[in-house]
Design an enzyme around this catalytic site. Structure first.
Site, PDB file in Angstrom:
ATOM      1  CG  ASP A  11      -0.238   0.042   2.563  1.00 25.22           C
ATOM      2  OD1 ASP A  11       0.947  -0.355   2.632  1.00 25.22           O
ATOM      3  OD2 ASP A  11      -0.863   0.501   3.551  1.00 25.22           O
ATOM      4  CG  ASP A  16       4.079   0.194   1.626  1.00 23.53           C
ATOM      5  OD1 ASP A  16       3.894   1.181   2.377  1.00 23.53           O
ATOM      6  OD2 ASP A  16       3.509  -0.898   1.783  1.00 23.53           O
ATOM      7  CG  ASN A  40       0.378   3.449   4.280  1.00 28.87           C
ATOM      8  OD1 ASN A  40       0.197   3.374   5.496  1.00 28.87           O
ATOM      9  ND2 ASN A  40       1.411   2.890   3.670  1.00 28.87           N
ATOM     10  CB  THR A 126       4.694  -4.067   2.830  1.00 31.63           C
ATOM     11  OG1 THR A 126       4.236  -3.583   1.566  1.00 31.63           O
ATOM     12  CG2 THR A 126       5.857  -5.016   2.636  1.00 31.63           C
ATOM     13  CG  PHE A 167      -1.812   1.745   9.717  1.00 31.41           C
ATOM     14  CD1 PHE A 167      -2.909   2.564   9.928  1.00 31.41           C
ATOM     15  CD2 PHE A 167      -1.543   1.335   8.417  1.00 31.41           C
ATOM     16  CE1 PHE A 167      -3.726   2.953   8.879  1.00 31.41           C
ATOM     17  CE2 PHE A 167      -2.348   1.730   7.363  1.00 31.41           C
ATOM     18  CZ  PHE A 167      -3.446   2.538   7.592  1.00 31.41           C
ATOM     19  CG  ASN A 168       0.259  -2.566   7.693  1.00 28.58           C
ATOM     20  OD1 ASN A 168      -0.265  -1.576   7.172  1.00 28.58           O
ATOM     21  ND2 ASN A 168       1.534  -2.898   7.471  1.00 28.58           N
ATOM     22  CG  HIS A 241       7.385   0.565   9.832  1.00 28.66           C
ATOM     23  ND1 HIS A 241       7.547   0.448  11.183  1.00 28.66           N
ATOM     24  CD2 HIS A 241       6.919   1.829   9.623  1.00 28.66           C
ATOM     25  CE1 HIS A 241       7.183   1.569  11.783  1.00 28.66           C
ATOM     26  NE2 HIS A 241       6.808   2.430  10.856  1.00 28.66           N
ATOM     27  CG  ASP A 242       6.032  -1.526   4.706  1.00 25.61           C
ATOM     28  OD1 ASP A 242       5.621  -2.032   5.764  1.00 25.61           O
ATOM     29  OD2 ASP A 242       5.369  -0.704   4.042  1.00 25.61           O
TER      30      ASP A 242
HETATM   31  C1  BDR Z   1       2.959   0.149   8.584  1.00 27.90           C
HETATM   32  O1  BDR Z   1       1.883   1.067   8.382  1.00 27.90           O
HETATM   33  C2  BDR Z   1       2.127   1.847   7.242  1.00 27.90           C
HETATM   34  O2  BDR Z   1       1.919   3.187   7.511  1.00 27.90           O
HETATM   35  C3  BDR Z   1       3.527   1.546   6.787  1.00 27.90           C
HETATM   36  O3  BDR Z   1       3.597   1.555   5.373  1.00 27.90           O
HETATM   37  C4  BDR Z   1       3.812   0.178   7.351  1.00 27.90           C
HETATM   38  O4  BDR Z   1       3.399  -0.853   6.463  1.00 27.90           O
HETATM   39  C5  BDR Z   1       3.686   0.518   9.857  1.00 27.90           C
HETATM   40  O5  BDR Z   1       2.810   0.474  10.941  1.00 27.90           O
HETATM   41 CA    CA Z   2       2.898  -0.390   4.155  1.00 27.70          CA
END
Ligand code: BDR
Ligand code: CA
Length: 312
Positions: A11, A16, A40, A126, A167-168, A241-242
């Protein structure tokens, strides 16, 4: 080296973008397809951004398809505060993608790639893991064509979208639950490890010094992402993160994992989407998830820099 065939489900999103670049520039991976999900930002933007990210890197021959616009059982909430209104905040204008979005949807592309591949294909997700959950729910006949699933999401510790949910995971916990219960090898790459992948000034300088188009484009992305992470979380060295999820397969020596029990919270009023990771075996339940724990930070950035260096 035998490259692992992979599909990247994403996303984009700043991190990403780096996940895609790490995968595209890695000898260890053979990216067969990219699928986009609403996360996102909305699906129209993530599907466009995935193609922008590939195009900047000089890649136009990998199919990109749009998948689910939102989570299985919830209303999509997005993360413009971190990623900007179009999901790739920073550059004044995003370049036009050099190739078209697939007419096939993500589920058709998954099925086509998995069926045609000469060996089981890995999926690296991701974003909210909705597309993968739909695939597993609707196509049990294809499970044996999936080598394993690696997902950036969750945490063994606290969250970022709510105090305890990442978040994810928060966006689509029902999808996480379907994937965990599928029995397919599943690695969770949560905030506990991705907060080790910090875009320090020294790391950013290394990436920009690569000097190619991808590095130039990434400079404005990193600037924006570090600023929003500073504003929101007091983290001026934004956690990327990703790409850590990609590193699980592209640079496995950089990530250590534990095989433990993880259950995702579906009903909590304050804890929706929390990944309850049983690090001490107190539930007595069977381990079901490989949880990424520690990152060899220097080796990880070496892998990212090497990958970006191989792109346009
Ligand atoms: C995740 O949430 C998104 O904002 C980032 O792309 C990552 O996948 C981090 O919490
Ligand atoms: Ca992401």
């Amino acid at each position: 080296m035998h490259a692992i065939p992979v599909i990247i489900d994403c996303d984009p999103g700043h991190d990403d973008a780096f996940a895609l670049w790490l995968a595209l520039g890695s000898d260890a991976l053979d990216v067969r397809a990219v699928t986009a999900v609403g996360g996102n930002v909305d699906l129209a933007h993530t599907a466009n951004n995935a193609r922008v990210v590939l195009s900047v890197a000089g890649v136009s021959d990998i199919p990109v398809a749009a998948g689910a616009a939102g989570p299985l059982a919830r209303v999509l909430e997005t993360a413009e505060g971190i990623h900007g209104a179009n999901g790739l905040g920073g550059p004044a204008v995003l370049p036009e993608p050099t190739f078209a979005l697939e007419e096939r949807d993500a589920q058709t592309l998954f099925a086509d790639v998995l069926t045609a591949a000469e060996e089981p294909v890995a999926i690296i997700a991701t974003g909210p893991i909705t597309n993968v959950a739909i695939l597993l729910r609707d196509r049990p006949d294809l499970h044996e064509r999936i080598r394993e699933i690696v997902w950036m999401g969750g945490s063994t510790e606290r969250g970022n979208y709510t105090p305890y949910a990442e978040f994810n995971s928060w966006v689509d916990p029902e999808a996480v639950d379907i994937v965990v219960r599928s029995g397919i090898r599943f690695t969770m790459v949560g905030l506990n490890i991705t907060h080790q992948a910090l875009l320090t000034p020294a790391v950013r300088e290394r990436i920009v010094a690569i000097g190619n188009e991808t590095a130039r484009f990434s400079d404005e992305l990193m600037e924006f992402f570090c600023r929003t992470n500073d504003e929101m979380f007091g983290m001026p060295d934004g956690p990327l993160h990703d790409p850590v999820a990609v590193a699980v397969l592209a640079a496995p020596e950089t990530v250590t994992s534990r095989h433990v029990r993880m259950d995702v919270e579906l009903v909590g009023t304050e804890t929706r989407g929390v990944t309850s990771v049983d690090l001490h075996g107190v539930t007595g339940r069977e381990p079901n998830v490989h949880v990424a724990m520690d990152l060899d930070v220097d080796a990880f950035w070496d892998a990212v820099v090497a990958a970006v260096s191989r792109l346009a």
